[in-house]
Enzyme design. Structure first.
Site, PDB file in Angstrom:
ATOM      1  N   THR A   1       0.855  -1.113   0.037  1.00 37.14           N
ATOM      2  CA  THR A   1      -0.154  -0.156  -0.085  1.00 37.14           C
ATOM      3  C   THR A   1       0.759   1.328  -0.041  1.00 37.14           C
ATOM      4  OG1 THR A   1      -1.377   1.413   1.484  1.00 37.14           O
ATOM      5  CG2 THR A   1      -0.160  -0.341   2.552  1.00 37.14           C
TER       6      THR A   1
ATOM      7  N   GLU B   1       0.077   3.492   1.770  1.00 35.51           N
ATOM      8  CA  GLU B   1       0.351   3.852   3.405  1.00 35.51           C
ATOM      9  C   GLU B   1       1.850   3.698   3.700  1.00 35.51           C
ATOM     10  OE1 GLU B   1      -1.475   5.596   5.745  1.00 35.51           O
ATOM     11  OE2 GLU B   1      -2.294   6.332   3.976  1.00 35.51           O
TER      12      GLU B   1
ATOM     13  N   TYR C   1      -0.988   0.358  10.762  1.00 38.46           N
ATOM     14  CA  TYR C   1      -1.221  -0.283   9.618  1.00 38.46           C
ATOM     15  C   TYR C   1      -0.109  -0.133   8.664  1.00 38.46           C
ATOM     16  CZ  TYR C   1      -3.503  -0.975   4.819  1.00 38.46           C
ATOM     17  OH  TYR C   1      -3.634  -1.264   3.770  1.00 38.46           O
TER      18      TYR C   1
ATOM     19  N   LYS D   1       1.955  -3.390   7.134  1.00 39.92           N
ATOM     20  CA  LYS D   1       2.072  -3.697   5.743  1.00 39.92           C
ATOM     21  C   LYS D   1       3.601  -3.412   5.292  1.00 39.92           C
ATOM     22  CE  LYS D   1      -2.129  -4.490   4.066  1.00 39.92           C
ATOM     23  NZ  LYS D   1      -2.359  -5.506   3.025  1.00 39.92           N
TER      24      LYS D   1
HETATM   25  P1  NAP Z   1     -11.336  -4.489   2.557  1.00 39.08           P
HETATM   26  O1  NAP Z   1     -12.600  -4.232   1.963  1.00 39.08           O
HETATM   27  O2  NAP Z   1     -11.364  -4.147   3.959  1.00 39.08           O
HETATM   28  O3  NAP Z   1     -11.188  -6.379   2.604  1.00 39.08           O
HETATM   29  C1  NAP Z   1     -10.405  -6.921   3.650  1.00 39.08           C
HETATM   30  C2  NAP Z   1     -10.465  -8.364   3.689  1.00 39.08           C
HETATM   31  O4  NAP Z   1      -9.927  -8.962   4.580  1.00 39.08           O
HETATM   32  C3  NAP Z   1     -11.910  -8.891   4.138  1.00 39.08           C
HETATM   33  O5  NAP Z   1     -12.462  -9.902   3.277  1.00 39.08           O
HETATM   34  C4  NAP Z   1     -11.950  -9.392   5.492  1.00 39.08           C
HETATM   35  O6  NAP Z   1     -12.738 -10.235   5.982  1.00 39.08           O
HETATM   36  C5  NAP Z   1     -10.433  -9.876   5.312  1.00 39.08           C
HETATM   37  N1  NAP Z   1      -9.706 -10.166   6.650  1.00 39.08           N
HETATM   38  C6  NAP Z   1      -9.549  -9.409   7.595  1.00 39.08           C
HETATM   39  N2  NAP Z   1      -9.055  -9.921   8.805  1.00 39.08           N
HETATM   40  C7  NAP Z   1      -8.806 -11.297   8.362  1.00 39.08           C
HETATM   41  C8  NAP Z   1      -8.260 -12.252   9.084  1.00 39.08           C
HETATM   42  N3  NAP Z   1      -7.968 -12.397  10.427  1.00 39.08           N
HETATM   43  N4  NAP Z   1      -8.469 -13.508   8.311  1.00 39.08           N
HETATM   44  C9  NAP Z   1      -8.927 -13.616   6.973  1.00 39.08           C
HETATM   45  N5  NAP Z   1      -9.346 -12.608   6.317  1.00 39.08           N
HETATM   46  C10 NAP Z   1      -9.547 -11.267   7.150  1.00 39.08           C
HETATM   47  O7  NAP Z   1     -10.227  -4.257   1.863  1.00 39.08           O
HETATM   48  P2  NAP Z   1      -9.829  -3.804   0.381  1.00 39.08           P
HETATM   49  O8  NAP Z   1     -10.182  -2.484  -0.003  1.00 39.08           O
HETATM   50  O9  NAP Z   1     -10.432  -5.074  -0.596  1.00 39.08           O
HETATM   51  O10 NAP Z   1      -8.206  -4.115   0.140  1.00 39.08           O
HETATM   52  C11 NAP Z   1      -7.534  -5.286  -0.130  1.00 39.08           C
HETATM   53  C12 NAP Z   1      -6.056  -5.335   0.486  1.00 39.08           C
HETATM   54  O11 NAP Z   1      -5.358  -4.349  -0.429  1.00 39.08           O
HETATM   55  C13 NAP Z   1      -6.010  -5.012   1.857  1.00 39.08           C
HETATM   56  O12 NAP Z   1      -4.930  -5.843   2.177  1.00 39.08           O
HETATM   57  C14 NAP Z   1      -5.608  -3.591   1.845  1.00 39.08           C
HETATM   58  O13 NAP Z   1      -5.062  -3.512   3.089  1.00 39.08           O
HETATM   59  C15 NAP Z   1      -4.783  -3.462   0.654  1.00 39.08           C
HETATM   60  N6  NAP Z   1      -4.760  -2.245   0.083  1.00 39.08           N
HETATM   61  C16 NAP Z   1      -5.972  -1.571  -0.162  1.00 39.08           C
HETATM   62  C17 NAP Z   1      -6.062  -0.444  -0.755  1.00 39.08           C
HETATM   63  C18 NAP Z   1      -7.305   0.278  -1.232  1.00 39.08           C
HETATM   64  O14 NAP Z   1      -7.100   1.598  -1.286  1.00 39.08           O
HETATM   65  N7  NAP Z   1      -8.509  -0.249  -1.348  1.00 39.08           N
HETATM   66  C19 NAP Z   1      -4.583   0.251  -1.408  1.00 39.08           C
HETATM   67  C20 NAP Z   1      -3.749  -0.697  -1.087  1.00 39.08           C
HETATM   68  C21 NAP Z   1      -3.733  -1.596  -0.295  1.00 39.08           C
HETATM   69  P3  NAP Z   1     -14.123  -9.755   6.544  1.00 39.08           P
HETATM   70  O15 NAP Z   1     -15.178  -9.348   5.567  1.00 39.08           O
HETATM   71  O16 NAP Z   1     -14.586 -11.047   7.171  1.00 39.08           O
HETATM   72  O17 NAP Z   1     -13.793  -8.465   7.433  1.00 39.08           O
HETATM   73  O1  F7E Z   2      -9.176   8.193   4.531  1.00 39.95           O
HETATM   74  C1  F7E Z   2      -9.378  11.594   5.530  1.00 39.95           C
HETATM   75  C2  F7E Z   2      -8.504  10.838   6.472  1.00 39.95           C
HETATM   76  O2  F7E Z   2      -9.888   6.274   5.456  1.00 39.95           O
HETATM   77  C3  F7E Z   2      -8.437   8.968   3.519  1.00 39.95           C
HETATM   78  C4  F7E Z   2      -7.186   1.878   3.014  1.00 39.95           C
HETATM   79  O3  F7E Z   2      -7.801   1.337   1.965  1.00 39.95           O
HETATM   80  O4  F7E Z   2      -6.058   3.517   1.273  1.00 39.95           O
HETATM   81  C5  F7E Z   2      -6.936   3.523   2.492  1.00 39.95           C
HETATM   82  O5  F7E Z   2      -6.448   4.391   3.597  1.00 39.95           O
HETATM   83  C6  F7E Z   2      -8.096  10.249   4.095  1.00 39.95           C
HETATM   84  C7  F7E Z   2      -7.282  10.406   5.456  1.00 39.95           C
HETATM   85  O6  F7E Z   2      -8.346   5.679   3.463  1.00 39.95           O
HETATM   86  C8  F7E Z   2     -12.303  11.436   7.312  1.00 39.95           C
HETATM   87  O7  F7E Z   2      -7.667  11.455   7.527  1.00 39.95           O
HETATM   88  C9  F7E Z   2     -10.991  12.971   6.487  1.00 39.95           C
HETATM   89  O8  F7E Z   2      -6.497  11.312   5.249  1.00 39.95           O
HETATM   90  O9  F7E Z   2     -10.578   6.749   3.085  1.00 39.95           O
HETATM   91  P1  F7E Z   2      -9.615   6.748   4.264  1.00 39.95           P
HETATM   92  P2  F7E Z   2      -6.744   5.773   3.843  1.00 39.95           P
HETATM   93  O10 F7E Z   2      -6.499   6.002   5.417  1.00 39.95           O
HETATM   94  O11 F7E Z   2      -5.998   6.427   2.834  1.00 39.95           O
HETATM   95  C10 F7E Z   2      -4.870   2.917   1.793  1.00 39.95           C
HETATM   96  C11 F7E Z   2      -4.140   2.926   0.450  1.00 39.95           C
HETATM   97  C12 F7E Z   2      -4.927   1.842   2.072  1.00 39.95           C
HETATM   98  O12 F7E Z   2      -4.085   0.812   2.009  1.00 39.95           O
HETATM   99  C13 F7E Z   2      -5.893   1.356   3.374  1.00 39.95           C
HETATM  100  O13 F7E Z   2      -5.994  -0.050   3.453  1.00 39.95           O
HETATM  101  O14 F7E Z   2      -9.285  10.914   4.361  1.00 39.95           O
HETATM  102  N1  F7E Z   2     -10.535  11.832   6.144  1.00 39.95           N
HETATM  103  N2  F7E Z   2     -12.520  12.630   7.035  1.00 39.95           N
HETATM  104  C14 F7E Z   2     -11.364  10.689   6.565  1.00 39.95           C
HETATM  105  N3  F7E Z   2     -11.160   9.435   6.634  1.00 39.95           N
HETATM  106  C15 F7E Z   2     -12.062   8.549   7.066  1.00 39.95           C
HETATM  107  N4  F7E Z   2     -12.099   7.511   6.862  1.00 39.95           N
HETATM  108  N5  F7E Z   2     -13.350   9.250   7.493  1.00 39.95           N
HETATM  109  C16 F7E Z   2     -13.595  10.492   7.478  1.00 39.95           C
HETATM  110  O15 F7E Z   2     -14.691  11.129   8.050  1.00 39.95           O
END
Ligand code: NAP
Ligand code: F7E
Length: 344
Positions: A126, A128, A150, A154
């Site tokens: 990620t 992050e 987080y 990662k």
């Molecule tokens: P998500 O919607 O939060 O899905 C996370 C998945 O992980 C869910 O299926 C969850 O299951 C499962 N999980 C959590 N804890 C677990 C455990 N202990 N054992 C087995 N499964 C578990 O995340 P996403 O947005 O699809 O992202 C997919 C991956 O990419 C994640 O690893 C995330 O950190 C990474 N990532 C995401 C982004 C983004 O912007 N979306 C960017 C960079 C990296 P439940 O349904 O049971 O909760």
């Molecule tokens: O926050 C700001 C917050 O929670 C984005 C995950 O998929 O992407 C995701 O992480 C920004 C942050 O995503 C609210 O402070 C303001 O700066 O949507 P987010 P994230 O933290 O960027 C990365 C790439 C991952 O890997 C992660 O798994 O938005 N923000 N106001 C807020 N954020 C939330 N959630 N809620 C608010 O009300």
């Protein structure tokens, strides 16, 4: 017969889109689901693919469970998408987050290694990991500086993936994906919180959206495009890590303005009082309210990715731009609010 893929985190946003992609490519898809007390396969149902997936029970905290599943399936490809993925929660649950997002990766890699390293492995890394960015835009050479448990967890998973590739010759790679969103995004993430909030306001079901840091900037792409990059990475001859991003950054404030513009509402900001408000230009009604409780103990202020290497080496480019993404999310939530109930 087609290839066999095992996807951890299949119930999440990316799990749903990746399953769809692999099924369309003729894969036999196995989806690892952890035990929960409520049904959480709603995204797979919404895409109409739940019946086509072989669901297996697997939790990343349990190595013998992982071993039995991988031994039984003998997957050609493993996509590790499972994680405690919400940054805010990682500040409250840092040890659990490390257990799954860091050590969980080691568990899978150890099983692959023990089994002779035959399965290819994709790790969901990620942006992050860049946290307090050391350079902008960020590319594969930019130094990491994570700003949350987080991000730190990662980063461990990322380096373990690199290490197992180098030490044990496993076809393992790590996709450093920047934020990617969709109508299937969890409602706790800011983009979906906004798109759903806008839809609820439009349909008279909500008065105001409470948000935290409006000035944070993210490089937001469409999840459907990003899962294609995951697959492309595992099709490389020799494994390598790539940045996946759009190359554009926008603030949360701008995302909110754009989302309201989909329902023809112009927002003007009022920061005269202690509490900043986003008001409807026409009616003067407050539709967005800043609540500092959403601020993080340490923030990632700015992310902007450079995916040139992915474009040149695996031929990946995003197809959906920022405006189209916001519109897609708001329009889908308008439909959902109308038809109800909204449950993921
Ligand atoms: P998500 O919607 O939060 O899905 C996370 C998945 O992980 C869910 O299926 C969850 O299951 C499962 N999980 C959590 N804890 C677990 C455990 N202990 N054992 C087995 N499964 C578990 O995340 P996403 O947005 O699809 O992202 C997919 C991956 O990419 C994640 O690893 C995330 O950190 C990474 N990532 C995401 C982004 C983004 O912007 N979306 C960017 C960079 C990296 P439940 O349904 O049971 O909760
Ligand atoms: O926050 C700001 C917050 O929670 C984005 C995950 O998929 O992407 C995701 O992480 C920004 C942050 O995503 C609210 O402070 C303001 O700066 O949507 P987010 P994230 O933290 O960027 C990365 C790439 C991952 O890997 C992660 O798994 O938005 N923000 N106001 C807020 N954020 C939330 N959630 N809620 C608010 O009300």
């Amino acid at each position: 017969m087609g290839k066999r893929a095992l996807i951890t985190g299949i119930t999440g946003q990316d799990g749903a889109y990746l399953s769809n992609l692999l099924l369309n490519k003729g894969y036999e898809v196995y989806g690892a689901v952890r035990r929960t007390s409520s049904i959480n396969t709603g995204r797979l149902s919404e895409l109409g693919i739940l019946e086509n997936i072989n669901i297996v029970t697997m939790d990343l905290s349990e190595i013998t469970n992982i071993q039995r599943v991988i031994e039984k399936i003998e997957p050609d490809e493993i996509y590790n998408l499972a994680a405690q993925s919400f940054v805010q929660t990682s500040f409250d649950q840092p040890i659990y987050t490390s257990e799954i997002d860091a050590i969980g990766v080691s568990r899978i890699l150890e099983v692959i290694r023990t089994m002779g390293g035959k399965s290819k492995f994709y790790q969901a890394s990620t942006s992050e990991m860049f946290g307090k960015v050391q350079d902008s835009p960020q590319n594969e050479k930019t130094a990491f500086y994570p700003r949350s448990p987080y991000g730190v967890s990662k980063l461990y998973g990322h380096w373990m993936t690199v290490n197992y590739r180098e030490a044990w010759n496993i076809h393992a790679c790590s996709g450093i994906l920047f934020n990617h969103e969709s109508p299937l995004r969890g409602i706790e993430f800011v983009t979906r919180k906004i798109s759903l909030g806008v839809a609820e306001i439009a349909k008279g079901k909500k008065e105001v959206i409470s948000l935290g840091n409006l000035n944070a900037e993210r490089d937001w792409g469409f999840a459907g495009d990003y899962v294609e990059a995951m697959w492309l990475m595992l099709q490389q001859k020799s494994p390598k890590d790539f940045i996946i991003a759009t190359g554009e950054t926008h603030s949360v404030r701008h995302f909110a303005e754009k989302a309201f513009s989909v329902i023809d509402v112009d927002i003007e900001w009022d920061s005269n009082d202690d509490v900043e408000l986003g008001k409807c230009k026409k009616s003067g009604k407050a539709l967005i309210k800043v609540n500092k409780e959403y601020n993080r103990p340490a923030e990632t202020d700015h992310l902007l990715g450079d995916a040139t290497l992915a474009k040149n080496e695996i031929g990946w480019e995003p197809k959906i731009n920022f405006n189209a993404l916001v519109e897609m999310m708001v329009k889908k939530d308008l439909l959902r609010v109308e038809q109800g109930p909204v449950w993921f």
